[in-house]
Motif scaffolding. Structure first.
Motif, PDB file in Angstrom:
ATOM      1  N   PRO A   1     -12.756  12.713  -5.163  1.00 37.43           N
ATOM      2  CA  PRO A   1     -12.744  13.934  -4.342  1.00 37.43           C
ATOM      3  C   PRO A   1     -11.574  13.921  -3.367  1.00 37.43           C
ATOM      4  O   PRO A   1     -11.119  12.858  -2.932  1.00 37.43           O
ATOM      5  N   ALA A   2     -11.085  15.089  -3.008  1.00 36.05           N
ATOM      6  CA  ALA A   2      -9.989  15.184  -2.046  1.00 36.05           C
ATOM      7  C   ALA A   2     -10.487  14.813  -0.659  1.00 36.05           C
ATOM      8  O   ALA A   2     -11.587  15.211  -0.266  1.00 36.05           O
TER       9      ALA A   2
ATOM     10  N   VAL B   1       0.190  -0.892  -4.827  1.00 34.38           N
ATOM     11  CA  VAL B   1       0.517   0.387  -4.205  1.00 34.38           C
ATOM     12  C   VAL B   1       1.932   0.291  -3.663  1.00 34.38           C
ATOM     13  O   VAL B   1       2.298  -0.718  -3.047  1.00 34.38           O
ATOM     14  N   ALA B   2       2.762   1.339  -3.886  1.00 35.06           N
ATOM     15  CA  ALA B   2       4.143   1.315  -3.438  1.00 35.06           C
ATOM     16  C   ALA B   2       4.509   2.639  -2.776  1.00 35.06           C
ATOM     17  O   ALA B   2       4.131   3.711  -3.255  1.00 35.06           O
ATOM     18  N   VAL B   3       5.252   2.563  -1.661  1.00 35.38           N
ATOM     19  CA  VAL B   3       5.692   3.755  -0.932  1.00 35.38           C
ATOM     20  C   VAL B   3       7.045   3.467  -0.300  1.00 35.38           C
ATOM     21  O   VAL B   3       7.535   2.341  -0.298  1.00 35.38           O
ATOM     22  N   LEU B   4       7.654   4.518   0.285  1.00 36.29           N
ATOM     23  CA  LEU B   4       8.860   4.357   1.098  1.00 36.29           C
ATOM     24  C   LEU B   4       8.528   4.533   2.573  1.00 36.29           C
ATOM     25  O   LEU B   4       8.994   3.792   3.417  1.00 36.29           O
ATOM     26  N   GLY B   5       7.740   5.524   2.894  1.00 33.94           N
ATOM     27  CA  GLY B   5       7.305   5.746   4.271  1.00 33.94           C
ATOM     28  C   GLY B   5       6.223   6.803   4.271  1.00 33.94           C
ATOM     29  O   GLY B   5       6.468   7.943   3.901  1.00 33.94           O
ATOM     30  N   THR B   6       5.010   6.441   4.662  1.00 30.80           N
ATOM     31  CA  THR B   6       3.887   7.367   4.536  1.00 30.80           C
ATOM     32  C   THR B   6       2.667   6.809   5.249  1.00 30.80           C
ATOM     33  O   THR B   6       2.719   5.750   5.863  1.00 30.80           O
ATOM     34  N   GLN B   7       1.533   7.521   5.149  1.00 31.58           N
ATOM     35  CA  GLN B   7       0.262   7.054   5.682  1.00 31.58           C
ATOM     36  C   GLN B   7      -0.766   7.062   4.553  1.00 31.58           C
ATOM     37  O   GLN B   7      -0.936   8.084   3.878  1.00 31.58           O
ATOM     38  N   PHE B   8      -1.426   5.940   4.359  1.00 32.77           N
ATOM     39  CA  PHE B   8      -2.381   5.841   3.264  1.00 32.77           C
ATOM     40  C   PHE B   8      -3.401   4.758   3.561  1.00 32.77           C
ATOM     41  O   PHE B   8      -3.189   3.905   4.426  1.00 32.77           O
TER      42      PHE B   8
ATOM     43  N   THR C   1      -4.837  13.400  -1.774  1.00 34.49           N
ATOM     44  CA  THR C   1      -5.448  12.989  -3.042  1.00 34.49           C
ATOM     45  C   THR C   1      -5.843  11.522  -2.974  1.00 34.49           C
ATOM     46  O   THR C   1      -5.342  10.761  -2.145  1.00 34.49           O
ATOM     47  N   SER C   2      -6.758  11.127  -3.872  1.00 39.04           N
ATOM     48  CA  SER C   2      -7.242   9.749  -3.928  1.00 39.04           C
ATOM     49  C   SER C   2      -7.254   9.245  -5.360  1.00 39.04           C
ATOM     50  O   SER C   2      -7.239  10.031  -6.313  1.00 39.04           O
ATOM     51  N   PHE C   3      -7.306   7.931  -5.480  1.00 38.92           N
ATOM     52  CA  PHE C   3      -7.415   7.264  -6.778  1.00 38.92           C
ATOM     53  C   PHE C   3      -8.527   6.232  -6.638  1.00 38.92           C
ATOM     54  O   PHE C   3      -8.477   5.372  -5.757  1.00 38.92           O
TER      55      PHE C   3
ATOM     56  N   GLU D   1      -9.901   1.724  -4.174  1.00 40.28           N
ATOM     57  CA  GLU D   1      -9.603   3.117  -3.820  1.00 40.28           C
ATOM     58  C   GLU D   1      -8.330   3.191  -2.997  1.00 40.28           C
ATOM     59  O   GLU D   1      -8.117   2.403  -2.079  1.00 40.28           O
ATOM     60  N   VAL D   2      -7.480   4.157  -3.357  1.00 40.45           N
ATOM     61  CA  VAL D   2      -6.260   4.437  -2.599  1.00 40.45           C
ATOM     62  C   VAL D   2      -6.273   5.915  -2.257  1.00 40.45           C
ATOM     63  O   VAL D   2      -6.453   6.766  -3.133  1.00 40.45           O
TER      64      VAL D   2
END
Length: 303
Positions: A217-218, A164-171, A204-206, A181-182
């Motif tokens: 599901p969302a 999983v890769a991001v710059l700045g977020t909440q997950f 959204t999810s994976f 699950e992500v």
């Protein structure tokens, strides 16, 4: 912890009680990583006889002392072993990772060097290199964690199932046996699974179940439900629900005459065991009973 636990652990002589006590100590995780690093290293080949011959050839003609070979051989072997230990220690200290672990029925908050925050769910492990953090924001995850990433360079979460890769977020990332699950709650998340990248916008999810990508599901909340002491599932095989029950309540779950592949939709409490058991058994139309420290879920037939 008794002082002799480390030596007994290295010799595999700890009793089950002593081992349980030793695992709770502050230094246990560091000892494990040193042993793991040592196992991956191979000492250089060293021929004591050749070394002795070379030393003998350098002796001057005036030196007529009698030298006992066997004690000197032992000294060379000890010196070689010491060199290997020094190399292992240097290698480990220069590649030292921070390692945070949670046990069953425990969660923990971790603040990373850039003030990003991670909340570890029960039975999870997070590792990262503080020394290399200014160059690369990389963490390794086993289990489940919710991330609030400070804006900055690329931030990656490596798991056995995917990256999983991001710059700045909440997950939120969950990586359990057979389940990956992500879920993105804010910003944009990139998920790489089997070499294919998927972009996840907020809401959204994976999900991957037993190696297969499943329709996700969302999310209906702004954060994962386990942060408020609940575990929520939608069309998830019952076996994963029961595994989470074990982690959250630190109990052993057994099943008899029930289909653990049946899909479960619902929520159970992470703090009230009795309510949790009823929340799982009622919609699944199964029964349960306690057997000592275990709980047995069973079908219509009496166990």
């Amino acid at each position: 912890m008794q002082e002799n636990h480390l030596a007994k652990w290295l010799n595999n002589n700890l009793t089950e009680a002593e081992l349980a006590e030793f695992k709770k100590s502050d230094g246990y995780a560091s000892y494990e990583r040193i042993v793991a690093a040592s196992d991956r290293l191979k000492a250089p080949d060293f021929n004591a006889d050749e070394a002795l011959t070379a030393i003998k050839n350098q002796r001057t003609l005036q030196d007529t002392k009698v030298v006992q070979l066997h004690p000197f051989k032992k000294f060379i072997r000890i010196a070689a072993a010491a060199a290997v230990i020094i190399f292992v220690s240097y290698f480990y200290l220069n590649n030292l990772d921070e390692n945070i672990v949670t046990e069953y029925a425990e969660n923990k908050e971790v603040v990373l060097p850039d003030n990003s925050k991670v909340r570890l769910n029960a039975d999870s492990e997070l590792s990262y290199s503080e020394r290399k953090w200014s160059k690369e924001r990389n963490v390794e995850l086993k289990g489940e964690a919710f991330f609030k990433v400070a804006k900055g360079k690329r931030f990656t979460v490596a798991t056995d199932a995917g990256k999983v890769a991001v710059l700045g977020t909440q997950f939120n990332v969950e990586n359990r046996e057979g389940f990956f699950e992500v879920t993105c709650f804010e910003g944009l998340v990139s998920v790489t699974f089997n070499g294919k990248e998927t972009k996840l916008p907020a809401g959204t999810s994976f999900i991957v179940i037993d190696g297969k990508i499943t329709e996700a599901p969302a999310p209906q909340t702004l954060q994962p439900s386990w942060l408020t002491n609940e575990s929520t599932f939608k069309s998830v095989p019952l076996k994963f629900v029961l595994a989470e029950l074990e982690r959250q309540h630190n109990i052993t779950v057994e099943t008899q005459d029930i289909d653990t592949e049946q899909l479960f939709t619902g929520t159970f409490s992470n703090t009230d065991r009795d309510i949790a058991l009823k929340s799982i058994s009622a919609p699944s139309q199964i029964k349960f009973k306690f057997e000592g420290s275990k709980v047995l879920f069973y079908g219509d037939k009496n166990p």
